[in-house]
Design an enzyme around this catalytic site. Structure first.
Site, PDB file in Angstrom:
ATOM      1  N   MET A  99      -9.184   7.718   0.503  1.00 17.95           N
ATOM      2  CA  MET A  99      -9.963   8.501   0.751  1.00 17.95           C
ATOM      3  C   MET A  99     -10.322   9.705   1.039  1.00 17.95           C
ATOM      4  O   MET A  99     -10.147  10.652   0.134  1.00 17.95           O
ATOM      5  CB  MET A  99      -9.305   8.189   2.075  1.00 17.95           C
ATOM      6  N   MET A 105     -12.011  -6.200   5.781  1.00 12.60           N
ATOM      7  CA  MET A 105     -10.883  -5.249   6.636  1.00 12.60           C
ATOM      8  C   MET A 105     -10.180  -6.041   7.632  1.00 12.60           C
ATOM      9  O   MET A 105     -11.511  -6.411   8.287  1.00 12.60           O
ATOM     10  CB  MET A 105     -11.279  -4.271   6.852  1.00 12.60           C
ATOM     11  N   GLY A 116      -0.795   1.289   9.529  1.00 13.56           N
ATOM     12  CA  GLY A 116      -0.009   0.974  11.044  1.00 13.56           C
ATOM     13  C   GLY A 116      -0.840   1.174  12.701  1.00 13.56           C
ATOM     14  O   GLY A 116      -0.442   1.164  13.673  1.00 13.56           O
ATOM     15  N   HIS A 153      -8.677   1.157  -3.490  1.00 15.96           N
ATOM     16  CA  HIS A 153      -9.373   0.344  -2.648  1.00 15.96           C
ATOM     17  C   HIS A 153      -9.999   1.717  -2.565  1.00 15.96           C
ATOM     18  O   HIS A 153      -9.280   2.458  -1.873  1.00 15.96           O
ATOM     19  CB  HIS A 153      -8.424   0.237  -1.614  1.00 15.96           C
ATOM     20  N   HIS A 177      -1.652  -0.805  -4.240  1.00 16.68           N
ATOM     21  CA  HIS A 177      -2.659  -1.114  -3.403  1.00 16.68           C
ATOM     22  C   HIS A 177      -2.807   0.449  -3.059  1.00 16.68           C
ATOM     23  O   HIS A 177      -1.822   1.333  -2.205  1.00 16.68           O
ATOM     24  CB  HIS A 177      -3.276  -1.871  -2.244  1.00 16.68           C
ATOM     25  N   ASP A 213      -6.850  -6.858   4.888  1.00 15.15           N
ATOM     26  CA  ASP A 213      -6.097  -4.953   4.344  1.00 15.15           C
ATOM     27  C   ASP A 213      -6.158  -4.441   6.068  1.00 15.15           C
ATOM     28  O   ASP A 213      -6.836  -4.887   6.781  1.00 15.15           O
ATOM     29  CB  ASP A 213      -6.474  -4.207   3.122  1.00 15.15           C
ATOM     30  N   ASP A 246      -4.700   3.696  -1.447  1.00 15.63           N
ATOM     31  CA  ASP A 246      -6.026   3.612  -0.844  1.00 15.63           C
ATOM     32  C   ASP A 246      -6.708   5.089  -1.420  1.00 15.63           C
ATOM     33  O   ASP A 246      -5.894   6.208  -0.801  1.00 15.63           O
ATOM     34  CB  ASP A 246      -5.665   3.624  -0.045  1.00 15.63           C
ATOM     35  N   SER A 271       0.890  -1.161   0.191  1.00 15.50           N
ATOM     36  CA  SER A 271      -0.112  -0.348  -0.071  1.00 15.50           C
ATOM     37  C   SER A 271       0.521   1.217  -0.043  1.00 15.50           C
ATOM     38  O   SER A 271       1.667   1.810   0.976  1.00 15.50           O
ATOM     39  CB  SER A 271      -1.125   0.200   1.057  1.00 15.50           C
ATOM     40  N   MET A 330     -12.403   4.010  -0.144  1.00 18.69           N
ATOM     41  CA  MET A 330     -13.005   4.441   1.050  1.00 18.69           C
ATOM     42  C   MET A 330     -13.579   5.774   1.143  1.00 18.69           C
ATOM     43  O   MET A 330     -13.201   6.603   0.955  1.00 18.69           O
ATOM     44  CB  MET A 330     -11.673   4.713   2.374  1.00 18.69           C
ATOM     45  N   GLY A 340      -8.854   3.486   7.118  1.00 16.29           N
ATOM     46  CA  GLY A 340      -8.210   4.898   7.566  1.00 16.29           C
ATOM     47  C   GLY A 340      -7.026   4.480   7.532  1.00 16.29           C
ATOM     48  O   GLY A 340      -6.536   6.573   7.369  1.00 16.29           O
TER      49      GLY A 340
HETATM   50  C1  DX5 Z   1      -6.108   0.991   5.847  1.00 13.78           C
HETATM   51  C2  DX5 Z   1      -5.583   1.350   4.510  1.00 13.78           C
HETATM   52  C3  DX5 Z   1      -4.811   0.336   4.366  1.00 13.78           C
HETATM   53  C4  DX5 Z   1      -2.893   0.637   4.538  1.00 13.78           C
HETATM   54  C5  DX5 Z   1      -2.704  -0.886   5.742  1.00 13.78           C
HETATM   55  O1  DX5 Z   1      -7.763   1.983   6.053  1.00 13.78           O
HETATM   56  O2  DX5 Z   1      -6.789   0.670   3.324  1.00 13.78           O
HETATM   57  O3  DX5 Z   1      -4.360  -0.459   2.538  1.00 13.78           O
HETATM   58  O4  DX5 Z   1      -2.136   1.172   4.106  1.00 13.78           O
HETATM   59  O5  DX5 Z   1      -1.092  -0.212   6.242  1.00 13.78           O
HETATM   60  P1  DX5 Z   1      -0.534  -1.268   6.923  1.00 13.78           P
HETATM   61  O6  DX5 Z   1      -0.234  -2.495   6.593  1.00 13.78           O
HETATM   62  O7  DX5 Z   1       0.547  -0.022   7.826  1.00 13.78           O
HETATM   63  O8  DX5 Z   1      -1.707  -1.560   8.341  1.00 13.78           O
HETATM   64 ZN    ZN Z   2      -6.035   0.103   1.788  1.00 13.00          ZN
END
Ligand code: DX5
Ligand code: ZN
Length: 219
Positions: free
Chosen positions: A35, A135, A143, A64, A31, A171, A33, A8, A66, A140
């Protein structure tokens, strides 16, 4: 089972995505994200960025979404050239129609389930989807800590897709200490943000994660 590792770029340097992608040649996809600060309390990037990444990336893009109103916005990401476009079940008014529009625009259609969302209604229409994203954190932020209790849902989805070419993606919180747990539950597509881009050598991190997921490395 084919293992796919999809880093990601949420955890990469936002001023240098092309360079970040060049550092992960062994990844199966990137990937992305998206948002909108409404569906989730965070804001990243949208269609113009994904269009540009599709032009410069040697790797397929796994988007992805969101965002609110994916019914309206998701097909544009497929038209941009994404390999897979995944939208959230909680945000979609017409999930099946939206999945069909994604496919019609040439991408694989995915549906994402927040931790509190059950899989059953979507498994009843499994032929409409190419990927189910379970999920393993609240969406959001990168880490966060892996929610092991989601493995019940992963296993339920794995049973339901038996015999079909539907990818099961996890994820959130995927890293060396959790990826094997998710693989054993039935996941085959693994998103990892901080575990890849937080490593000194992101491509070596992918190799290590792949071996753990495939069961060819001691866990
Ligand atoms: C969170 C994202 C993830 C995020 C995962 O909402 O959808 O894709 O980047 O990050 P890690 O792998 O650090 O949990
Ligand atoms: Zn994601």
């Amino acid at each position: 089972m084919v293992v796919r590792i999809e880093p990601s770029i949420l955890s990469a340097d936002f001023s240098a995505f092309a360079a970040a992608i060049a550092r992960i040649p062994s990844a199966d996809a990137v990937h992305c994200d998206v948002m909108d600060n409404h569906f989730v309390p965070n804001l990243t990037f949208g269609l113009p960025m994904v269009q540009r990444l599709a032009q410069v990336s040697a790797l397929p893009l796994d988007v992805h979404l969101m965002i609110d109103d994916p019914d309206r916005w998701a097909p544009g990401y497929a038209e941009a050239g994404a390999q897979t476009v995944t939208f959230h079940a909680e945000a979609a008014r017409e999930p099946i129609a939206t999945a069909r529009s994604i496919r019609q625009a040439g991408a694989r259609a995915g549906i994402a389930l927040k931790p509190g969302t059950g899989a059953a209604p979507y498994l009843a229409a499994i032929e409409e989807f190419d990927q189910i994203l379970v999920m393993t954190v609240e969406p959001g932020f990168g880490g966060q800590q892996f929610m092991r209790e989601m493995m019940v849902k992963v296993a339920e989805v794995r049973r339901a897709v038996a015999g079909r070419d539907v990818w099961i993606q996890v994820d959130g919180g995927i890293g060396e200490s959790t990826i094997r747990i998710a693989a054993e539950a039935g996941a085959d597509v693994f998103v990892a943000g901080s575990a890849v881009f937080g490593a000194d050598d992101p491509d070596a991190a992918i190799t290590a994660l792949r071996a753990l997921a495939a069961g060819t490395a001691p866990s």
